[in-house]
Design an enzyme around this catalytic site. Sequence first.
Site, short mmCIF file in Angstrom:
data_model
loop_
_atom_site.label_atom_id
_atom_site.label_comp_id
_atom_site.label_asym_id
_atom_site.label_seq_id
_atom_site.Cartn_x
_atom_site.Cartn_y
_atom_site.Cartn_z
N ASP A 64 0.80 -1.23 0.00
CA ASP A 64 0.00 0.00 0.00
C ASP A 64 0.83 1.28 0.00
O ASP A 64 0.35 2.34 -0.34
CB ASP A 64 -0.94 0.01 1.23
CG ASP A 64 -0.19 -0.17 2.55
OD1 ASP A 64 1.05 -0.28 2.53
OD2 ASP A 64 -0.84 -0.21 3.61
N HIS A 65 2.11 1.19 0.36
CA HIS A 65 2.91 2.41 0.49
C HIS A 65 3.60 2.78 -0.82
O HIS A 65 3.41 3.87 -1.35
CB HIS A 65 3.99 2.23 1.57
CG HIS A 65 3.49 2.46 2.96
ND1 HIS A 65 2.53 1.67 3.53
CD2 HIS A 65 3.81 3.39 3.90
CE1 HIS A 65 2.29 2.12 4.77
NE2 HIS A 65 3.05 3.16 5.00
N ASP A 119 4.00 -0.99 11.29
CA ASP A 119 3.57 0.35 10.91
C ASP A 119 2.99 1.00 12.18
O ASP A 119 2.24 0.36 12.92
CB ASP A 119 2.49 0.28 9.82
CG ASP A 119 2.25 1.66 9.24
OD1 ASP A 119 2.81 1.98 8.18
OD2 ASP A 119 1.52 2.45 9.89
N ARG A 379 -0.39 13.05 9.88
CA ARG A 379 0.93 13.65 10.13
C ARG A 379 1.18 14.81 9.19
O ARG A 379 0.90 14.70 8.00
CB ARG A 379 2.04 12.61 9.96
CG ARG A 379 2.00 11.61 11.08
CD ARG A 379 3.10 10.59 11.01
NE ARG A 379 2.97 9.76 12.20
CZ ARG A 379 3.29 8.49 12.29
NH1 ARG A 379 3.81 7.86 11.25
NH2 ARG A 379 3.13 7.83 13.41
N SER A 540 6.82 7.48 12.79
CA SER A 540 6.66 6.18 12.15
C SER A 540 7.46 5.08 12.85
O SER A 540 8.33 5.34 13.68
CB SER A 540 7.09 6.26 10.70
OG SER A 540 8.43 5.87 10.56
N ARG A 542 9.36 3.12 11.12
CA ARG A 542 10.38 2.68 10.16
C ARG A 542 11.71 2.41 10.87
O ARG A 542 12.32 3.29 11.45
CB ARG A 542 10.52 3.69 9.01
CG ARG A 542 11.16 5.01 9.32
CD ARG A 542 11.01 5.97 8.14
NE ARG A 542 9.61 6.30 7.94
CZ ARG A 542 9.15 7.52 7.63
NH1 ARG A 542 9.97 8.52 7.43
NH2 ARG A 542 7.86 7.74 7.49
#
Length: 648
Positions: A64-65, A119, A379, A540, A542
């Site tokens: 999806d990203h 996520d 965000r 995030s 990440r």
Amino acid sequence: MGKGIVQKILEKHIVEGKWEPGKEIAIKIDQTLTQDATGTMAYLQFEAMGAPKVKTELSVSYVDHNTVQIGFENADDHKYLQSVATKYGIIYSRAGNGICHQVHLERFGRPGKTLLGSDSHTPTGGGIGMVAIGAGGLDVAVAMAGGSFYLTCPKVIKVNLRGKLKPWCAAKDVVLKMLEIFTTKGNVGCVFEYAGDGVKTLSVPERATITNMGAECGVTTSVFPSDETTRAFLKAQDREKDWSELNADSDAEYEKVIDLDLSEIVPLTAYPHSPGNIKTVKELEGMEVDQVCLGSCTNSSYKDLMTVANILKGKKAHPNVSFVIAPGSKQVLENITRDGGLTDLIGAGARIAESACGFCIGNSQSPKTEAVSLRTSNRNFLGRSGTKSAQAYLVSPETAAAAVITGKMTDPRDLEKRGIKYPNVQMPESFYIDDSMFIYPTEHPENIKINRGPNIGDPPAALPMPDSITGEVTIKVEDQITTDHIIPAGSKMKYRSNVPKYSEFLFEVVDSNFYERAKKIRDSGKSNIFIAGLSYGQGSSREHAALCPMFMGTKAVIAKSFERIHTANLINFGIIPLTFKNESDYNKIEQGDDLEIPNIKNVIKNGENLKVKNTSKELEFEVDYNLSDRQREIILAGGTLAYMKNKA
Ligand code: MIC
Ligand code: SF4
């Protein structure tokens, strides 16, 4: 003494430790989710662990990203993810099926279960009564391989909702209010548990909007009860069998209780560049708007889009406004199409983007220079939209729709003066469902060959903690530095599976010379050390915000405080998060200073006090390391993978 929902769910899942807020516990994870931007690395790590199959009840790999596919990199990653999923027992959600959190809520979320996702907005699942937690990819890989997830047993804050939202005031405004109250810092180790009469007035997607953005407060997760509304939602998803009731005991005790009267909530906005900068929409009334983006995992449900569609029925987007919609899922898009909403949106001039993260992560629809962009996402960090000079404001779908019509920041309640009635969209009794974009795992894994395109590189290995650290301050940053500051997403995100290349963009948004400096320091044999203020690593999950610094030879970050997921990621990659014992020592360090942490290995091993020498300034200061015994061993081994190898 009675128990709250979070305690009830966690206690059923605890495998090490016991319910004792503030202490480390390990829990069993029932479900995992990954998305493609964090998923490739997570699955490379999962493969490195050698498990023949995932050991969870359910694991889903979403794409999806990175769906923009300029160049081969994204498509290569998708193929890799698909082959890994099919081989190892994971459901694969193809690009186009929607944003992980929205799709998971629709098709897989189950009250009472634990969900770990790579996520930070995984807490969206709390809208359906799950304990859903965001984590770095490596922690999710461990959970898929059957390992426990370690976290600090949370302090639970009860949010007692009373009353009912007034027309034009939305769930988004509720969570923006929560951000006004709790801000984006100081909430590490807490959880929000929603309760009270107001709960039943909110649909599941509205609850999910609220739990989604709890992530911006920095809480571990946010959870709603599971009630008749939850049951109706699951029934509409043809999953009533997945429902179970979940309530707090009436005598449950909490760390803190706050009351929030829904009928007093007014349209709010978060102004640049933090979701914690809250003003009323009225205060900014009349500000010209260049772009309106409707979507993201916060506000892209059927109800969100149908509400906007009804408001815009027969209207046209203001000529100065570029109006973009990214539906949360294929299911949302199909249902608004069948119910006529899509026609109204297209009629109003909406640009229909793919059902994916899209504009939210700045890999498409970047606004013009110095644009004012109204977004229903979660965000608005500096540069996240892809345009550094843009001013992003976070708003509800209702406020977004009002600006589409007027071209200005407009309190949506004033639309009544233009003869527009509040649409009051009801949730469908049943959704049109088509699961054909899921690919299910094979019965014959031996026949599956993993697809590895040239974009897929091996994860770099960390080195064990040296006896002493000799380093240089590569960068000194302020409070509230987010992972978007540390390593940008957007157009650079396609290098997620190529750590050496991605590392070139470290701190790019704050300091364009960072990489060259860091390289010089690393090549001279010194460690890169970062100095930071409060709440370092917001945002995030990440892990590249730790993985890329590790690749650049970073062994320590010294900050006034850290956020939860980033702390775990640093430890996972062998970087020690240190906090100033005396915050004023922050003022005595400058970029370029030489630092020494003598004897760090033994000091950590023995749990002694740690001192840092600033040899450039001939000063010495004390730092704290708040590590469990397990984390201490991980740091000494040089990260989680090395620790696991040592243990095996
Ligand atoms: C985000 O919203 O910042 C992201 C992009 O979804 C990240 C994950 C990532 O960087 O891949 C998140 O929220 O964890
Ligand atoms: Fe995607 Fe944005 Fe949600 Fe992150 S916040 S998962 S980028 S939609």
